[in-house]
Design an enzyme around this catalytic site. Structure first.
Site: not given
Ligand SMILES: Cc1cc2nc3c(=O)[nH]c(=O)nc-3n(C[C@H](O)[C@H](O)[C@H](O)COP(=O)(O)O)c2cc1C
Length: 423
Positions: A152, A155, A286
């Site tokens: 994320g 990307k 997602s």
């Molecule tokens: C802005 C944003 C975009 C994200 N885009 C993706 C993505 O494209 N694919 C994915 O598998 N996870 C995506 N995630 C999820 C993150 O990989 C992660 O699983 C989630 O934020 C939880 O971790 P954290 O608490 O450290 O943020 C995204 C998260 C955020 C905040």
């Protein structure tokens, strides 16, 4: 211009400057004066033969030049004598000053600025070795530490080298969808963070073709560097680092929002990107892609994983074999859903679930958080949001705290602590 011609030109310029320098001091070279008087030539001729006097540079210019030279010598002396580790720590710490400025910017702009900065190397580079207690081997690869950047943030695989250089043990790029896909504006979700604020949630992706080109170019560059370096090949069975150099690269695959055939989308991702990946992820976590989470059902998941595994296995692989395949699942599944998924994982020998290495992701912002996930069964840990708030300095901090936790409780390695709470 060839390098020897350039050197010659440079030497001439230097010589001329030196000659001018002596004219500034008002002293014509003795050779000219003595030749003129010895031959008895008229004084005018001697004057014409003498080099032209160049007016001295203004006083301000001399002061500025002097100050710059002093600064360069002083700075060089400091950098060469300062402990490299201390200097590196200072660089990471200094990002704390920049962080609040990011929070003032528009969220998307701040995020793209952070990605650009990392892609051009304008981020601190970790030069200090990781504490040995953090090193571990997973899927036949050596990780310097178990802390990774979650999908994320990068990307479209624009900044892999810079991000790994900041000290992450691994970086996951994506989610990458087969076709380019725009953001989902109605679901914009902002983390008003510091280092990188945010971008809309959902699979906004430049698509597999663009990402494959980018990863291919990086891969080719690294191969060239490896070939021209004089490093002897590793004799160990366990690979040091992965396809992205010293760090490990995960590629997270997504499905297009409008696609009817999810499996076909993931298979396309495997065909195009798996050659660059140390591990692959099928992302079905997602909430913003219609129907995506339904793929987590027992039958659907089994069908999907079988097709993706088959696509990966029928490709040609060198002796180190295909990259392991993981599935990224949502954090809020029921106990029954989790049991179904674990059953599929065990039946199909999925690499990131079940009695096999897990990556724990979500809510990690300290070494203690990472340690808890490891004790609960994660072998590797990822984060995203905490980086947005904390900036690069968070990376060495989390690693140091995790090492402290492990040593405090008498673990000699991360592997020893995996699942400690459930033994
Ligand atoms: C802005 C944003 C975009 C994200 N885009 C993706 C993505 O494209 N694919 C994915 O598998 N996870 C995506 N995630 C999820 C993150 O990989 C992660 O699983 C989630 O934020 C939880 O971790 P954290 O608490 O450290 O943020 C995204 C998260 C955020 C905040």
């Amino acid at each position: 211009m060839s390098s020897s011609a350039a050197a010659l030109a440079w030497r001439r310029t230097l010589r001329d400057a030196l000659l001018r320098g002596s004219a500034w001091r008002g002293a014509a070279p003795a050779r000219y004066a003595s030749t003129a008087s010895a031959s008895g030539a008229p004084a005018e001729a001697a004057d014409a033969a003498a080099p032209k006097k160049v007016p001295p540079p203004p006083r301000k210019g001399r002061l500025l030049t002097g100050a710059m030279i002093a600064l360069a010598i002083g700075g060089g002396a400091y950098v060469s004598t300062a402990d490299e580790g201390k200097f590196c720590g200072w660089l990471f710490k200094s990002t704390e000053l920049v962080n609040p400025l990011f929070a003032l910017l528009d969220a998307e702009f701040a995020h793209s600025l952070a990605v650009k900065a990392a892609s051009h190397g304008f981020v601190p580079r970790e030069k200090r070795p990781d504490p040995p207690v953090l090193g571990l081997e997973v899927w036949g690869r050596k990780f310097a530490n178990p802390i990774g950047l979650a999908a994320g943030f990068d990307k479209n695989a624009e900044a892999v080298e810079g991000l790994l250089g900041m000290g992450f043990g691994f970086v996951e790029v994506g989610s990458v969808t087969p076709l380019p896909q725009e953001e989902i504006p109605s679901l914009n979700f902002q983390i008003k963070g510091a280092w990188c604020c945010n971008q809309p949630i959902g699979f906004n992706s430049e698509g597999i073709v663009v990402v494959a080109k980018r990863l291919g170019a990086q891969h080719g560059k690294r191969k060239m560097e490896e070939t021209s370096s004089s490093m002897p090949p590793s004799t160990s069975d366990i690979k040091q680092g992965g396809k992205a150099g010293p760090g490990i690269l995960g590629v997270n695959l997504g499905k297009n929002k409008t696609s009817e055939d999810a499996a076909a989308d993931y298979v396309q991702g495997v065909h195009t990107l798996s050659q660059y990946a140390d591990y692959l992820v099928i992302n079905i976590s997602s909430p913003n892609t219609p129907g995506l989470r339904k793929l987590q059902g027992r039958k659907q998941l089994k069908d999907l994983v079988k097709k993706v595994q088959a696509a990966r296995d029928e490709m040609q692989w060198a002796e180190d074999g295909p990259p392991p395949l993981l599935v990224k699942i949502a954090p809020d599944l029921s106990k029954q859903d989790l049991e179904d998924i674990a059953a599929v994982a065990l039946a199909l020998r999925l690499d990131g679930l079940g009695k096999i290495p897990l990556i724990g992701c979500g809510g990690v912002s300290s070494g203690e958080d990472a340690y808890k996930k490891i004790r609960s069964g994660a072998t590797l840990v990822q984060l995203y949001t905490a980086l947005a708030y904390g900036g690069p300095v968070l990376i060495p901090r989390i690693k140091a705290e995790l090492a402290e936790c492990l040593e405090r409780d008498g673990f000699k390695s991360v592997q020893e602590a995996v699942g400690a709470d459930f033994r």
